[in-house]
Design an enzyme around this catalytic site. Sequence first.
Site, PDB file in Angstrom:
ATOM      1  N   CYS A  61      15.233   0.995 -21.947  1.00 19.13           N
ATOM      2  CA  CYS A  61      16.547   1.300 -22.512  1.00 19.13           C
ATOM      3  C   CYS A  61      16.701   2.743 -22.987  1.00 19.13           C
ATOM      4  CB  CYS A  61      16.842   0.352 -23.672  1.00 19.13           C
ATOM      5  SG  CYS A  61      18.511   0.569 -24.328  1.00 19.13           S
ATOM      6  N   CYS A  98      32.949  -7.738 -22.459  1.00 19.71           N
ATOM      7  CA  CYS A  98      31.679  -7.812 -23.177  1.00 19.71           C
ATOM      8  C   CYS A  98      31.515  -6.538 -24.007  1.00 19.71           C
ATOM      9  CB  CYS A  98      30.520  -7.920 -22.196  1.00 19.71           C
ATOM     10  SG  CYS A  98      30.665  -9.336 -21.098  1.00 19.71           S
TER      11      CYS A  98
END
Length: 335
Positions: A61, A98
Amino acid sequence: MHTTRHDWTREEIAAIYHKPFLDLVYEAASIHRANKDYNEVQISSLISIKTGGCAEDCAYCPQAARYNTDVNVHALMKVSEVVSAAVRAKEGGASRLCMGAAWREVRDNRDFDRVIEMVKAVNDMDMEVCCTLGMLTESQAQRLADAGLYAYNHNLDTSEDDYKRIISTRTYDDRLNTIKNVRKAKLTVCSGGIIGLGETVEDRVSMLHTLANMPKHPESVPVNALVPVKGTPLEDQPRVPIWDMVRMIATARVVMPNSVVRLSAGRTEMSTLEQAFCFMAGANSIFAGDKLLTTPNPAFVDDMAMFELLGLKTREAFKNGRPARVLPQEEVLSE
């Protein structure tokens, strides 16, 4: 109809994953087509409502504060900005929005209060609202549910055995407990994983085994191909072969026949033909819009052209009905 099971063994799932490729795709496609809406694809749009500066060390990430990437830290968005993004997404064909925040866990503070306002605002637009905000307590999940949240995303990422190699700042049980808290609040669950992290096929099978043996299958199962980002520990990982993506999607379709399986990150690297194979193998959801949190994604207009070419149609919001909410006593009207 294909029977839904929750007692799969790893050996059974491995046998499905390792079938001859065309046999596997045929089996998954047959299960998928037993559903009368097999050519219907749910479109979600994902926005990063709070970017970067995360305390976690997820090896894939770019939003982890400890990695030196090109991601700039942005504070939590304003509710009006989220509404504008939701309007654009809905106009582009998305039925679900989302919202992702680079948090380790939800804290009961003003930022969470603002997220609650975002959920209410988007829910009022007749869009399904999903959040991915990190770990969540039962009471926080209930607050989100009361605000109109439809789904909560919390991916397993990989197998329990492989997990410690990818993330050390939380445990696999933390992930599973958050999913349990989401279920207690009667929210739908969005949970899948990432392939291309350097995991083994056994890890992939194990992750599917965990998902498929939950008391209730996740309503949405994202299958992500790693998008390596410079500055993260996995920056040099090779691209996931399309055959592996199709195998994962097909196996997920066989063991979780009623879940929506989402072809998620990594689509920018795929041709229309490769994506068509994924849809044939059982994928019936995508993320659309030009970005997935911080990584590139195909534009809405390109996806609509692909849908037209393949004869796919977009799924309406709340296809399976809105979740039943228990109203506070004073709001319950006597007949």
